[in-house]
Scaffold this motif. Sequence first.
Motif, PDB file in Angstrom:
ATOM      1  N   ASP A  64      -6.158  -4.326  -2.897  1.00  0.00           N
ATOM      2  CA  ASP A  64      -6.544  -3.522  -1.724  1.00  0.00           C
ATOM      3  C   ASP A  64      -5.357  -2.751  -1.151  1.00  0.00           C
ATOM      4  O   ASP A  64      -5.540  -1.831  -0.359  1.00  0.00           O
ATOM      5  N   ASN A  65      -4.144  -3.107  -1.518  1.00  0.00           N
ATOM      6  CA  ASN A  65      -2.966  -2.339  -1.087  1.00  0.00           C
ATOM      7  C   ASN A  65      -1.928  -2.345  -2.205  1.00  0.00           C
ATOM      8  O   ASN A  65      -1.126  -3.271  -2.319  1.00  0.00           O
ATOM      9  N   ALA A  66      -1.969  -1.289  -3.002  1.00  0.00           N
ATOM     10  CA  ALA A  66      -1.062  -1.197  -4.153  1.00  0.00           C
ATOM     11  C   ALA A  66       0.277  -0.572  -3.763  1.00  0.00           C
ATOM     12  O   ALA A  66       1.179  -0.490  -4.594  1.00  0.00           O
ATOM     13  N   ARG A  67       0.420  -0.144  -2.538  1.00  0.00           N
ATOM     14  CA  ARG A  67       1.618   0.644  -2.168  1.00  0.00           C
ATOM     15  C   ARG A  67       2.925  -0.140  -2.316  1.00  0.00           C
ATOM     16  O   ARG A  67       3.907   0.416  -2.800  1.00  0.00           O
ATOM     17  N   PRO A  68       2.972  -1.421  -1.926  1.00  0.00           N
ATOM     18  CA  PRO A  68       4.236  -2.131  -2.144  1.00  0.00           C
ATOM     19  C   PRO A  68       4.590  -2.200  -3.635  1.00  0.00           C
ATOM     20  O   PRO A  68       5.735  -1.966  -4.014  1.00  0.00           O
ATOM     21  N   ALA A  69       3.582  -2.495  -4.480  1.00  0.00           N
ATOM     22  CA  ALA A  69       3.869  -2.597  -5.912  1.00  0.00           C
ATOM     23  C   ALA A  69       4.206  -1.233  -6.511  1.00  0.00           C
ATOM     24  O   ALA A  69       5.068  -1.113  -7.367  1.00  0.00           O
ATOM     25  N   LEU A  70       3.517  -0.181  -6.046  1.00  0.00           N
ATOM     26  CA  LEU A  70       3.721   1.148  -6.633  1.00  0.00           C
ATOM     27  C   LEU A  70       4.997   1.830  -6.155  1.00  0.00           C
ATOM     28  O   LEU A  70       5.667   2.500  -6.917  1.00  0.00           O
ATOM     29  N   TYR A  71       5.273   1.740  -4.874  1.00  0.00           N
ATOM     30  CA  TYR A  71       6.365   2.534  -4.294  1.00  0.00           C
ATOM     31  C   TYR A  71       7.428   1.681  -3.626  1.00  0.00           C
ATOM     32  O   TYR A  71       8.313   2.225  -2.967  1.00  0.00           O
TER      33      TYR A  71
END
Length: 497
Positions: free
Chosen positions: A383-390
Amino acid sequence: MRHDGCPRIGGDLAARVFARDPSHDWCSLLSPADSLAPEWLVVPDDVNDLAAAVWPASARRDVDGVVQLAGVSATALAQTHGTPLLVIDEDEVRARARSFRVAFDRAAAEHGTTAQVYYAGKALLTTVIARWVVDEGLRVDVCTGGELAVALAAGVAPASLGFHGNNKSVAELERAVEVGVGTIIVDSAIEVERLAAITARTGATQRVLVRVISGVHAETHDFLATAHEDQKFGFPLLEAEQAVARIREIPGLEFAGLHCHIGSQIFGVAGFRESASRVLELHASLLEGGPVPQLNLGGGFGIAYTRLDDPTPIETLAGEIVAAVAEGCAARGITVPALSFEPGRAIVGTAGVTLYEVGTTKDVALDSGATRRYVSVDGGMSDNARPALYGAQFSARLASRAGTGEPQLSRVVGKHCESGDIVVDHEFLPADVAPGDLLAVPATGAYCAPLASNYNHVPRPPIVAVRDGRSTVIVRGETIDDVLSRDAGIEASENLR
Ligand code: LLP
């Protein structure tokens, strides 16, 4: 100044603080309580506070310490809709949309021009949200046939849509021309020819902007910067003149101007100013061959994810950006074009808060004596990929009550089968956080739900809007049946039983 030896993310943030304030007192950023804390994370005076810049304006704790959003308590939201849950504060979205429109209207009027604000739907697009922003006077920018379908289903007037994308298919372009999308932002010479063929076949006239790469290196994560030379979007400035000449030859295309988007999560005006100046050079030269009525400077306005982020108020940004364009035009002796902007994150980011339930906790003690608490919640990178992606940073607060324990360095992690499944990398949470508690992660309104996946066959959470003490589902949550519904082998294997 200490940039050395700090974790990569801390280092990026430290670099940003330094860029804004070279005289920053670095000692104030150190977290002596625990050596695993990055240097930018301060031990909070109050581990239950809700930092104004990061939370929607309506967020507060009630007398029992429960977090309330637009008058709806986190516990009631979780009881009614389950967790994880993305909660969007309608008034926050509307207020931010309004403030962009008013700020750019004012700034443009001061310089004798007009400004349109397009909401960049990629940040979070649902029919209900599209209606809110249109209601507040915004247009909508879409970047795929899917987003176009949502905007049309919401009843957004096609003429007020902008259509982006570096690889729009022929079918997507045909659909856009057929429904009468106001502006297509062309991204390549191949797309120009596709549109030439479509308009020749249908007899339609299509207004287009040409997306250029200004060469400005936005001070943001590499994947969020879009106007440096070595990436997939748009025409290099040197090639754009030729593209515009070709567009001007095509009877079905109306050349409206240039577009440039330098990246995302940008603070300050320096990047916009430099980019505008480079694009205006081309704009002025194109005026020699015909009208160039518009200039679109894209989106990218940063928001606060943690208390370290300090976004400039939009009134100031709008004033300074439009003034820079006007100065650039005056220097070249040209009329200030009609301007447009495409904020996404800055409209919905701070309006979103994700609620999770804590499932397990575990303390890790290193030989050095440093400790970190892992707090596992019922969602995560799906539900929140932002930490893993960026490597994105977020913050978290205990939401179902006020904590009573001391600040404890914690890492909020998801339930996925990956150690990189991190929701909040570094946060001080009250030491008494326990299974069954609700945690709230603010600033999750933009680019969280749109990037959601079914990794590990986890259903995607619902999205609910809150306003005036009421919550309404605007996107229903997936069920496990939804998740399994595409598996063509299920019926067959059931028949075997
Ligand atoms: N206009 C164009 C042409 C864009 O490509 C974008 C974002 C925007 C406007 C809106 O930018 P905003 O105001 O929201 O920063 N998934 C990433 C962000 C990708 C942005 C892509 N383009 C993230 O989670 O940070």
